[in-house]
Enzyme design. Structure first.
Site, PDB file in Angstrom:
ATOM      1  N   CYS A1135       0.838  -1.203   0.000  1.00 31.32           N
ATOM      2  CA  CYS A1135       0.000   0.000   0.000  1.00 31.32           C
ATOM      3  C   CYS A1135       0.877   1.259   0.000  1.00 31.32           C
ATOM      4  O   CYS A1135       1.552   1.534  -0.973  1.00 31.32           O
ATOM      5  CB  CYS A1135      -0.983  -0.037   1.165  1.00 31.32           C
ATOM      6  SG  CYS A1135      -2.354   1.107   0.935  1.00 31.32           S
ATOM      7  N   HIS A1260      -3.592  -5.576   0.920  1.00 26.69           N
ATOM      8  CA  HIS A1260      -3.017  -5.791   2.261  1.00 26.69           C
ATOM      9  C   HIS A1260      -3.077  -7.254   2.699  1.00 26.69           C
ATOM     10  O   HIS A1260      -3.999  -7.633   3.428  1.00 26.69           O
ATOM     11  CB  HIS A1260      -3.806  -4.968   3.282  1.00 26.69           C
ATOM     12  CG  HIS A1260      -3.548  -3.505   3.244  1.00 26.69           C
ATOM     13  ND1 HIS A1260      -2.498  -2.912   3.910  1.00 26.69           N
ATOM     14  CD2 HIS A1260      -4.204  -2.501   2.610  1.00 26.69           C
ATOM     15  CE1 HIS A1260      -2.534  -1.592   3.709  1.00 26.69           C
ATOM     16  NE2 HIS A1260      -3.557  -1.321   2.925  1.00 26.69           N
ATOM     17  N   GLU A1262      -1.280  -8.594   4.994  1.00 24.78           N
ATOM     18  CA  GLU A1262      -1.031  -8.653   6.440  1.00 24.78           C
ATOM     19  C   GLU A1262      -2.303  -8.423   7.257  1.00 24.78           C
ATOM     20  O   GLU A1262      -2.354  -8.765   8.436  1.00 24.78           O
ATOM     21  CB  GLU A1262       0.043  -7.614   6.820  1.00 24.78           C
ATOM     22  CG  GLU A1262      -0.419  -6.166   6.955  1.00 24.78           C
ATOM     23  CD  GLU A1262      -0.684  -5.426   5.652  1.00 24.78           C
ATOM     24  OE1 GLU A1262      -0.957  -4.214   5.686  1.00 24.78           O
ATOM     25  OE2 GLU A1262      -0.631  -6.065   4.559  1.00 24.78           O
TER      26      GLU A1262
END
Length: 1295
Positions: A1135, A1260, A1262
């Site tokens: 990002c 994303h 994570e």
């Protein structure tokens, strides 16, 4: 000296077309518009050629600069002189971090070049009015005029008010001049106090008194004595609220005395980095839950974006400033406004009653306000997971006869939950000599009078004072301050914070006296030690301004070096402005003028000011029964689905990040079709457990126009039926925030408020076992204006918004409205017991009626039984789907469940009474549950055990296909295709998106909703999700080090560290300030990961300011270049980290073909759960995953891949450097919105280097490495989601 530098185009083509269309509609002959950014640099010394080139490069961001010289009349829009924009603060920070110390300040304007026919002066004024926000901006007609932005004025001294000479009149005059909103008895109090002190008051002292004692801050009405219909009442409103705590204190750790309330949480592993080593790890301890809900109504009516943004920001600060420092976690937001009247989509019930000039329209509020609130939460890094939206504006016959009722003064609700350590719940002691600190940004001449201004009905104060109430937001600054607070509480017993409050209404004039007084001390302060960006401010302006993103703290003198170190590392500004004294006295010295603007005993300021008595009369509403003539069910369905309160809320949901923290277990979007119908929001308590927290909202304000108490009871009931959808257990675990909005002084409303508070505080909540440990009141919900020769008033209904919060036993057991088409039964639990009242319903509203009898809590024992029964069924896993009945009634409940399940409904309402309209549209409490047909008997038995046998009705089943059919006794009552209903329900969101965003994107999204063949999100994996490829390497005990890199404004680093931690790495917290100061280098790391967020608030292009602070610093540049050239290293940018690394191409081998990432095609921040495909590429992190198709969290405003030309794109593709692409639900690579949320060509959303060692991606992984944090997932997934494979691949690569 000022330098002017041209910037990139400021408006996309569709924005220019919208402006031209608006001018055309206003009959203004504007032919063309070109707009570009212009930068103004205020320099303290000339720049040499290299420095000048560096500044030019710094200010080169976004789309390519125009090569032509613009044509037409120039209108330059800049921030108002005397203010400093958030853009300026952040851009100046970047310039300084890049070594350009000669830059005092950077500021930015938009230069509009307009070619037009002959326009009169008045018409040009109309044009300029369209181009700027008069509350925050000004218009110049030459670029050089921007010099005024940097004009400095000499400081002005404090002014004295001649009370001793002129007597009481001097105070009356000051009251009006300064907009203090002081009552008569307060003027008497001040006259007496200063006469006894034998001196004249200073303006700053009066202002400080007014802020500290405003209704906004002191809650005079809630603490008042009451006489109703001549009878003295036994309790104040606040005492009745506190009664809920006295009856049910269970699980409450802190109530009524701090910035937020605290309840018991779960024992979990809180994950954070060690102060000394920077190494992240889990810390097993209780994560207690704090909760707070604020309103920010007045500023939102004046200027919606900053009003809503600072509303969210202030509530976040309240959470962080709880106890001795806490961690805000997840947010909620809500809006009540008058009718939208969307141009071209006006609804038959929307009459235009006019409005005051000084406030904006409901449509403006709902266009700008939600964006402001979302932008603050997004940039701060807090997911916004819950909300409500109501429109109401009508001439009705209520308690006070026929009058206008509606939300010209809107409700802007901002709330949330956070976590706090057990030993930090209570504030510490302030020692004599403790240092008094302001943490956060500088004082600025903004937001003056907010506390007093929001305590007045709109229209009572001077319009110039309304200008002064406008605030400005800088969430990235607040994030830096919160990082300091986090570092402090993470130190445990060594936490340097003794006491903390946030700075809100009244600025330091309210916060500092409150801080020292609450700590049992006085304080002496130095005015000129307060950080200030505007030297010309008067003492009053410095002390009383409401500059946001500030906290006041007491820090022990010997802990100051530690606190200083933490602030410097996080680049959070702070100033020591005073120290605590034994004597309960407040003194403020002014070094510049060597005088004392404030010199007061604390008890004059915060002592026993006169107590209010409310002597009021009861009025009863006499509504007429609903007139049914001409109402058909088919017409009613379409109208009700178009009512914004009922209609789809996607336009309010996808603008807000709902995945940051990696701890979101249930957001608004439900199921494979991502439909915004969740009952409640749920977060995990940590990154290693299934314990959690839940939030839900209940609100039924229009009912108060008929019955004050019923409206309040229904708000509690609805919050309960919403939050029941997750596994909580004992009802005493649920705690409520009550936010009360009323037009105090309006005939009947005060007595109604007393009735409503009594119904909830003395009766319903104690009977249910619910506690209200926190809340807020806003008592001036009325606007007045002149419409022609007529004086008009718009008064809001008495509005109670209940927010429910609870600890969750197992977040995996949350039930959604998503229907299944397996053999099933739908059961309605009707807590209305067949009353089917239609008063003050959505149905009544869309036919411009109020009705007579509203819904109510019919049986408290059954409501409690309902909650307990649903909890038992949730724990037994007996429910397939659950949705409460609320606005729009049973019809809407069934429709929303069908939308979420993408299925049909075959319903039978024969048992619900002969009045079909009432059966379908009443809004009595209750819910529809879906159970397996085989479980129906057992479920009905559980409901009967809880006293609900007479409330349960079998109402049919969910079926495959597209038909939505309701029958009774074999007769069709209503039949329509589910797709048609879905489209009707979506039309409000579509029209709002067309107005606000790129209309082409809005059209594409709306079109997709009418596709019945859409299979929804789905998963195809080319690997075994349960295989841990890192396990053999973890077993060796070796834990390679990963540098978890963050810059100021980055907010996704903790979940990133946790994902690498799980894969066998030692994750180390590395701040860019560590690298720039030489405290840390990259030589000891095997992996570098740059995390997501908003570095520098994305002001010089997303990630570009961060990249330039590396590129323009020789030593740090070499550090990065060396790392990227070192074999056996891996790097990941996600990002904001992806955007940053794409700007480091000159340092990264094999990245020459990488694209830039620019503004999304929608021109909007996009938070989506998007389907991507892993493509064949050299990426070492994606090895073994090629061909997989799975959803992933997306949250960005600038994620669109930009290539130089077709040849560049072809080269990127042919080299095989594309690693991920967006695909639609059919598995095809797509550029169609919203399956492709940013418009990237060929769906590209991740790229890698030729060696595969560095991979950058916009989505994303994570945030979704745990299954439980995926918005939707196949039921057979275990603890780990498929994206965990990336992190395990990293560990495997290092061997």
């Amino acid at each position: 000296m000022m330098e002017i530098l041209r910037g990139s185009p400021a408006l996309s083509a569709f924005r220019i077309n919208k402006l031209l269309a608006r001018f055309q509609a206003a009959r203004l002959l504007v032919h063309t518009i070109y707009a570009e950014y212009v930068h103004f640099a205020d320099l303290n010394a000339p720049l040499n050629d290299d420095e000048h080139a560096q500044l030019e490069r710094l200010l080169k961001y976004g789309p390519a600069l125009a090569s032509h010289a613009p044509q037409g009349k120039l209108l330059l829009v800049t921030p108002r002189p005397g203010t400093i924009s958030p853009w300026s603060s952040k851009a100046t920070d970047i310039a300084h971090n890049c070594g350009l110390q000669q830059v005092n300040r950077l500021e930015r304007g938009v230069a509009y070049y307009i070619e037009a026919g002959t326009l009169t002066n008045e018409q040009w004024q109309q044009v300029t009015a369209e181009l700027h926000d008069r509350m925050m901006e000004t218009v110049f007609f030459a670029l050089d005029d921007a010099e005024q932005l940097f004009a400095h004025h000499q400081p002005t001294p404090v002014t004295s008010v001649d009370l001793l000479g002129q007597g009481r009149q001097a105070l009356i005059d000051a009251n009006l001049r300064l907009g203090l909103a002081l009552a008569e008895d307060e003027i008497d109090y001040l006259q007496d106090a200063f006469t006894r002190l034998g001196r004249n008051p200073n303006d700053i002292e009066l202002y400080m008194f007014a802020q500290a004692n405003s209704e906004h801050c002191r809650h005079k009405i809630f603490n008042a004595d009451w006489v109703i219909d001549g009878e003295q009442q036994p309790k104040s409103l606040f005492k009745m609220i506190k009664n809920t705590f006295e009856t049910t204190p269970d699980h409450v750790l802190s109530a009524y005395k701090d910035n937020a309330a605290v309840m018991e949480g779960s024992e979990v592993g809180r994950y954070f980095a060690d102060h000394e080593t920077g190494r992240y790890d889990f810390h097993q301890e209780p994560a207690h839950i704090l909760m707070k809900v604020e309103t920010h109504n007045h500023p939102t009516a004046i200027s919606p974006w900053p009003g809503a943004a600072t509303g969210s920001g202030g509530e976040i600060r309240d959470e962080g400033a709880t106890g001795r420092g806490a961690k805000p976690k997840a947010g909620l937001v809500g809006f009540s406004v008058s009718n939208l009247r969307i141009p071209g989509f006006e609804q038959p019930w929307e009459e235009d009653f006019g409005k005051p000039e000084r406030i904006v329209t409901a449509l403006d509020i709902m266009t700008e306000g939600p964006l402001g609130g979302a932008a603050f939460n997004n940039e701060f890094g807090r997911p916004a997971l819950n909300g409500y939206f109501r429109t109401y504006e009508e001439k009705v016959n209520s308690h006070n006869g026929e009058e206008l009722r509606g939300y010209h003064k809107p409700i802007m609700l901002a709330g949330g939950i956070g976590n706090i350590r057990a030993d930090h719940v209570q504030k510490g002691e302030i020692n004599v000599g403790a240092k008094l600190v302001v943490l956060g940004g500088p004082a600025m001449n903004i937001g003056l009078g907010g506390g007093a201004a929001s305590s007045m009905a709109s229209g009572q104060s001077d319009a110039d004072l309304d200008f002064a109430s406008v605030q400005r937001d800088n969430p990235e600054m607040e994030r830096r301050c919160q990082e300091v607070i986090d570092r402090c509480w993470q130190l445990g017993d060594a936490n340097p914070i003794l006491f903390i409050h946030d700075v809100g209404a009244g600025g330091l004039s309210n916060a500092m006296p409150e801080l020292v007084s609450d700590g049992g001390r006085g304080g002496k302060f130095e005015l000129r030690d307060i950080l200030s960006d505007e030297p010309g401010m008067s003492p009053l302006e410095i002390w009383c301004n409401e500059s946001q993103e500030r906290y006041v703290l007491a820090v022990a003198a010997d802990q100051l070096p530690l606190f200083d170190e933490l602030c410097k590392r996080e680049r959070a500004p702070y100033a020591v402005i005073g120290e605590a004294t034994e004597e309960l006295h407040l003194s403020l010295h002014d070094r510049h003028f060597d005088n004392q603007p404030i010199d007061l005993p604390l008890d004059v300021l915060l002592g026993k000011t006169p107590k209010m008595t409310r002597d009021v009369q009861t009025l009863k509403a006499k509504g007429d029964a609903l007139a049914r003539e001409g109402i058909t069910i088919a017409d009613a369905v379409k109208r009700v689905l178009h009512l914004p309160t009922v209609a789809e809320k996607t336009f309010l949901v996808t603008i807000g990040d709902r995945s940051v923290t990696g701890m979101v277990a249930r957001d608004q979007m439900v199921g494979p079709w991502q439909v915004p119908v969740a009952n409640c929001a749920v977060t995990t308590a940590s990154l290693d457990s299934y314990y959690g927290e839940a939030m839900a909202i209940g609100e039924r304000a229009p009912v108060a126009l008929l019955d004050f108490a019923a409206s309040a009871r229904l708000a509690v009931g609805e919050a309960l039926t919403n939050i029941a959808a997750t596994q909580i257990g004992d009802i005493k675990r649920i705690k409520l925030s009550a936010n009360w909005m009323a037009a105090a002084g309006h005939p009947g409303e005060d007595a109604g408020l007393y009735e409503a508070v009594k119904a909830v505080g003395e009766e319903l909540c104690p009977a249910l076992g619910l506690t209200i440990p926190v809340g807020k009141d806003s008592m001036s919900m009325k606007t007045r204006w002149q419409e022609g020769n007529e004086e008009r008033e718009m008064t809001s209904p008495l509005s109670l918004v209940i927010s429910a919060f609870a600890r969750v036993e197992d977040v995996r057991h949350t039930i959604t409205p998503q229907l299944s088409t397996e053999d099933n039964a739908l059961l309605l639990i009707d807590l209305g017991k067949g009353n089917n009242a239609l008063g003050a319903t959505a149905l009544a509203q869309v036919y411009r009626q109020l009705g007579d009898k509203p819904a109510d809590v019919r049986d408290v024992a059954q409501l409690k039984g309902f909650y307990d029964a649903i909890q038992a069924l949730v724990a037994q896993r007996k429910l397939l789907a659950y949705h409460d009945r609320s606005d729009g009634g049973l019809l809407v409940t069934l429709a929303e469940m069908a939308f979420a399940g993408h299925c049909g409904i075959d319903a039978d309402i024969a048992t619900l009474g002969d009045d079909r309209l009432a059966a379908l549209f009443n809004e009595e409490l209750g819910a529809v549950i879906q159970v397996r047909a085989a479980d129906r008997e057992a479920v009905e038995a559980v409901l009967a055990q809880h006293g609900l046998a007479d409330c349960v009705h079998y109402v049919g089943q969910a079926v495959s296909g597209d038909r939505f059919v309701i029958t009774a006794n074999g007769q069709t009552v209503f039949s329509e295709s589910r797709t048609t209903l879905r489209v009707w329900w979506a039309e409000t969101t579509w029209q709002m998106q067309r107005l606000r965003d790129n209309p082409e994107c809005a059209d594409q999204e709306h079109q997709a909703k009418s596709n019945d063949a859409d299979p929804g999100l789905n998963v195809k994996l080319s690997f075994d999700i349960n295989e841990d490829v890192a396990a053999p390497f973890i077993a060796t005990g070796a834990r390679p080090k990963v540098a978890v890199l963050r810059e100021q404004g980055v907010n996704s680093h903790v979940e990133m560290a946790a994902a690498f931690h799980r894969a066998g790495f030692d994750a180390i917290d590395v701040h860019m300030s560590d690298l720039l100061a030489g405290r840390t280098g990259l030589e000891g790391f095997h992996v570098l990961v740059a995390c997501g967020g908003f570095s520098y608030g994305d002001v010089l292009g997303a990630g570009e300011g961060w990249a330039k602070s590396i590129l323009f610093n020789d030593r740090v540049r070499d550090e990065f270049a060396t790392f990227f050239h070192r074999p056996q290293t891996l790097a990941l940018g996600v990002c904001n980290g992806c955007q940053m690394m794409s700007n480091l191409r000159e340092l990264i081998p094999g990245s020459e073909l990488w694209p830039r990432f620019v503004r999304n095609t929608s021109d909007r921040f996009e938070a989506r759960f998007s389907l991507v495909e892993v493509t064949q590429s050299p990426s070492l992190l994606l090895q073994g995953m090629v061909g997989s198709q799975m959803p992933i969290a997306v949250s960005h405003g600038e994620g669109r891949v930009e290539v130089r030309d077709a040849a560049h794109l072809a080269a990127l593709e042919s080299k095989g450097l594309v690693a991920l692409r967006y695909v639609d639900n059919f598995g095809k690579v797509t550029e169609t919105y919203p399956a492709n949320p940013n418009g990237s060509p060929n769906g590209i959303t991740a790229v890698t280097t030729e060696s595969g060692r560095v991979t950058i991606m916009m989505p994303h992984p994570e945030r979704v490495f745990r299954t439980v944090s995926n918005s939707w997932h196949p039921e057979n997934w275990g603890e780990d989601g498929p994206w965990m494979r990336i992190f395990r691949n990293a560990r495997k690569q290092l061997g």
